[in-house]
Enzyme design. Structure first.
Site, mmCIF file in Angstrom:
data_model
loop_
_atom_site.group_PDB
_atom_site.id
_atom_site.type_symbol
_atom_site.label_atom_id
_atom_site.label_comp_id
_atom_site.label_asym_id
_atom_site.label_seq_id
_atom_site.Cartn_x
_atom_site.Cartn_y
_atom_site.Cartn_z
ATOM 1 C CG ASP C 220 -1.925 1.024 1.270
ATOM 2 O OD1 ASP C 220 -1.915 1.863 0.345
ATOM 3 O OD2 ASP C 220 -2.731 1.021 2.209
ATOM 4 C CG LEU C 221 4.037 3.843 -2.983
ATOM 5 C CD1 LEU C 221 5.259 2.977 -2.720
ATOM 6 C CD2 LEU C 221 4.098 4.389 -4.391
ATOM 7 C CG ASP C 222 2.500 7.139 -0.800
ATOM 8 O OD1 ASP C 222 3.636 6.729 -1.064
ATOM 9 O OD2 ASP C 222 1.824 7.843 -1.571
ATOM 10 C CD GLU C 223 -1.402 4.998 4.193
ATOM 11 O OE1 GLU C 223 -1.384 4.695 5.402
ATOM 12 O OE2 GLU C 223 -1.505 6.162 3.786
#
Lengths: 277, 277, 277, 277
Positions: C220-223
Site C-alpha cells: 500500500d505504497l504510501d502506507e
C-alpha cells in the site's frame, strides 16, 4: 528588456519614507514585486524593495539620493547569482552540500573556486569541475599564508567568501579585505562551548540539544552578526562522535539556509544583529 | 490624546498602493509605527499598518475610501483588547492555559464568559471569577441547543468566539452568526486522523510526530483557514495515552499562539489560507 | 578474532526472557555491548542485543532456539555495512545526499548500483564511480519494466532497496521479492496530500508546516510502517515552489536518518508500526 | 495486593548484571513491566526496572545486595506520586502551569506548599487551596532567610524541591539539605547569557533561537546536570519583551517535561550528566 532589481535602504526613520521611495519608483515606471520593511524599536528603518521595469538605474539612484533625507544607506543590486569562493579545511559535509546544490543550480550563486589549507577535499571538488587551490599553512607565517590566499582571491574577486568549515583563525587584516562579505558556520551549543573538541565538551556537559550558527565574520571570529541557527535534540545515548555527526548535519543545513538569505539580498547587518527581510 | 490604530487593507494589487496609503496617513499627521504588506503570486495585495496620532478616524477612512482604487477591503481598528467568549466541553488543558494568561493580562483579550455543554469545568472557571454558562445539549435538538447558546452569546456580543476543545459539531447556521470570528483548535497528525479516538489511531499507525492545528471555523469544521500549527516528536514507547497528553500540550500552545496573532489583528483570511502580517 | 553481532528477537512476552538470553550469551563468553528491549502494552516483546566475543554463532543460535520459548523470531546479524541498491527517477536531492555520505563512508552501507527509469541522474552517479542502470519504462508494460529491474537486481542481490524519490508505483509482485526490505521517502503534510503536485495542494491549503515520512514499502505504497518523520515550518510568503525546495531538504534529512536506523539493525516491524531500539 | 515498584541501579558494569537482576526478580515472582538500561562508553551501568507482584520488598533488596557485585547503587521505590514543595518569586508562568496540571491530577506529584520571597503569587496559589508561605528576604541575611525557609520545609519534608522561577541564589549549605533533590528552570540561550536581563542580552546579540534548561541544582547554580532543554525560533521583529514572553512559554514547557521524568524515577545523575531511562 526588463531587469529585476533590489533596492536596499537603511537609516534613521523619517515620516513618509516608504511613501517617497514608492513614489519615486512609481514615477520611474518601476513595478514593485515585493516590498518589506522594518523599523526597530530605536527607530532605525530598513527596507528591501524588489522591483522591475525599464529604466536607467543610475538615474534612478541619483533621484533617490537627492530626494530622500540624508544619512540613509542606499544600494540597488540587480537580481542575479552572487560570485563566491569557498574556503574549507578537511571536513566535507558543508562543502558536499553546497556542491550538490550548485551542480543542480539551487545555490543562487556561482562557485568560482575552492581554497583549502589541505588537499583532502580536492577529489570531491574535482568531481564538480571547480578550481581547487591547495594553499598550505605549513612553513608559512599566518601573514604569509593569508597573503597567498588573498593573491588567489584577487584572481576571482568574489562577492562573498564562504568559510565552509575553514578551521583556521583569520586575522583582522584579512577580514578587512571583505567587510560584511565573509560568512562562517560555527558549531555552537546550549550552552556554547569554546575551544577544542566542542562535541566532547557538549557530551561531558550532558546537553540535550546541540546546534549550529551561521554568521558574518567580523573581527571577533565566532561573534559576528547571526544569520541563521538551528538545533537538534540529543540524549545520553549519543556519544560525542554521534553528536559530531548530528552536528555536521545541522551545520550544513544552517549554512545553506543562511547563504540562501544572503545571496537573495535579504540580510541587513545592524550593529551585531541581522535584520532579515 | 494619542490613540494607536491598525489599518487592514486587502484587494487586487495596484501600482503605488503603499505610496497612496502612506501619503494619506502622512497628510493626516499619522506616524506609522509598523507597516507590513504582502502581494500574493496572483497579485492580491495585503497590508497591515499600525499608526498613531491625533486625527478623526472617520474622516481618515472617508479619504482612504475616496482616494484609493475601488474593490479594496478597508478596516481601521483601534489597538485594544478583544472581547471574547470561550466554548469548552470537558477538557481543561486549553481553558486552563487561557485562564492563567488572562489572569495575568497576557491574553490580549477579555474573557467575557465561558460556555460549556457540561458543568465539568465550572470549578476551574469559578476560581477566576468569570461567568460560566452550563448549557447542556441533553434533551435538546442540535438547533435548540445552538439557539440557547446564541441567546447567551447575545448578552455578551463577543468579537471572537474561541472553541477551546468544544467537542460538538456546530451547524452552518451557527457559524453564519460569526463569520470569520470563530477559532477552533484541532488535534491533527501526520497523517491527519479523522473521527473518534485520533490518538489511538495515531498510535496504531505508528506515527513519529503528532501535531495540532488552530484554524478559523467555516462550514467545514476541521477545514477552515489555518492560523498556526505545531508538532512534537513521539516514538514507539509512547502509548496512545502518552500521545494524548503530549497532544494536549501541543494544542494549548498552538491555540495560544494563534489567538495572539488574531487578537493583534495580524491575520488576514484569503480563500482557505491565512496571510499573517 | 572478535566479531561483533546483533541479536534481534521479538515475539510474545514471557517472564525471564531477558534473563534467559543474557544467561546464554554469558555462557558463550559473549560480552553484551548494548542491550535494548521493549514490551508493548499488548505484551509483545522486542529485544536488540549487541554483543561481541569469540564463539560459533551457529551453535549459539541453536542453543537460543532450543532453550527459548517457541514462537519467537530470532535473527543474529554480524555488525557490518548493508549492501543496497538505490532506485531514482529525476530528482537529485536524496540521491546527492546519499552519494556524498557514501563517498565519505558515513552511510553504513555499500551502494552497489543506482537504477533509474530516466537517465537524468547518470552524470551525478558517474562522478562517484557507481554503476548506473537506465531502465526506461517507455514502450514497456509495468510488468515488463519491473521484470527488467528485477533482472538487474538479481546481479546485485542487495539486502535493502532504497527508493530515493523513485516516482513509479511498484506492484505487489515486485514488493514480494523484497519483503520488509524496501524503504521509501514520501512527502507528506499536515494534513497529508495525495496525488499530483502535493506542494501546490499544501500551498492552496495554506498549511503552516510541511513534512516528510520515510517508511517501509508494503503493498500500500504510501502506507507502510513509518521509520522516521520530520517537519519544517512555512508561512504564507512561501510559494508552492519554495515549499517544494524546503520539502526536498526535509525529505533528504528524513531518509538519511531512517536509513541509519535500518542499516544498524535498530528497526523492528510490528504490524504497521516500527519499534526502534 | 499487587504493588508496582521501580528498581534503580547503577555502578560499574559487570558481565551478566541484567541476567542476575532479572533472575532474582523472576525468583521472587515479580513480573517485569518495563526494563531499560544503558551502559556508558566508560562501562558504567544504569538500569531502571519497573516490576510488580506480591513480595517482601525488604527481603528482595537483601537478596539483590547479597547476590549482586559490590559497588552498585541500588534503590527500590514504590511507584507513587512524589511529595513536592515549589519555590517561586514573582513570575507566574511556571507556577500557573504546575497548578493547573496538579488540579487535574497530571503532575505525578502532590504540591504540599508554595514558598515565596514575595507575596505576589499568593492569590493565584490561593485559588487552588495550597498553603502559601511568604518568607521575605528583606531585613534578613541570606543565612537567616534560608534558615526560615528550611524551618518551613521541615514541616513538609518534601521529596523534591522545585524552583519554579525562584530568583534568589541559594547557598551550598541550603543545597546540602536536598542533595540531587532540587530542580531549577533556567532561561538559557544560544549562546547562553549570564546575569541580569538575559532576554535583553539575547535581543542585543540578535540570536535566532532562544531556549530554556531544566536542571538539578548542585552548588554551581546554573550548572547542575541537565534534565531537559527546548528552544523556540525568533527573528529580528521580536523585541526583548517578545522574547521574554516566548521564553516563559518555553520555560514552563521544559520544566513540566523535566518534572514528569524525575517524578517517574526515570532520571539518573552521573557526574554532571543525566541518564534518562
Amino acid at each position: 528588456m526588463i531587469q529585476r532589481h533590489i533596492l536596499l535602504m537603511d537609516g534613521p526613520d523619517h515620516k513618509g519614507l516608504i511613501y517617497q521611495v514608492t513614489r519615486i519608483l512609481f514615477a520611474h515606471n518601476q513595478n514593485i514585486i515585493r516590498n518589506d520593511e522594518y523599523v526597530s524599536p530605536s527607530k532605525y528603518f530598513f527596507m528591501r524593495t524588489e522591483f522591475e521595469g525599464e529604466t536607467d538605474i543610475d538615474k534612478l539612484m541619483e533621484v533617490l539620493k537627492s530626494d530622500l533625507p540624508a544619512g540613509l544607506n542606499l544600494r540597488i543590486n540587480p537580481k542575479k547569482k552572487k560570485d563566491i569562493v569557498l574556503m574549507v579545511t578537511k571536513e566535507h559535509h558543508c562543502l558536499g552540500e553546497l556542491l550538490i546544490r550548485y551542480a543542480f543550480d539551487e545555490l543562487d550563486a556561482t562557485i568560482l573556486a575552492v581554497i583549502s589549507n589541505y588537499n583532502t577535499l580536492q577529489p570531491l571538488v574535482g568531481k564538480f569541475g571547480i578550481p581547487f587551490h591547495f594553499i598550505s599553512h605549513e612553513n608559512r607565517s599566518r601573514e604569509e599564508h593569508e597573503e597567498a590566499i588573498l593573491r588567489t582571491l584577487d584572481i576571482y574577486r568574489p562577492e562573498y567568501l564562504v568559510l565552509a568549515k575553514y578551521m583556521r583563525v583569520i586575522t583582522p587584516n584579512f577580514v578587512d579585505h571583505f567587510p560584511d562579505k565573509i560568512i562562517n558556520i560555527h558549531h555552537s551549543f546550549l550552552p556554547a562551548f569554546i575551544g577544542a573538541n566542542p562535541y566532547r565538551q557538549a557530551y561531558e556537559r550532558g546537553v540535550k540539544i546541540i546546534g549550529a550558527t551561521a554568521h558574518f565574520v567580523n573581527n571577533d571570529l565566532d561573534e559576528g552578526p547571526i544569520i541563521a541557527q538551528d538545533v537538534k535534540s540529543v540524549d545520553h545515548r549519543q556519544t560525542a562522535s554521534d553528536m559530531a555527526t548530528l552536528g555536521r548535519d545541522t551545520e550544513k543545513g544552517v549554512l545553506s539556509k543562511a547563504l540562501k538569505l544572503v545571496f537573495n539580498d535579504r540580510v541587513f547587518i545592524h550593529g551585531n544583529r541581522t535584520i532579515i527581510l
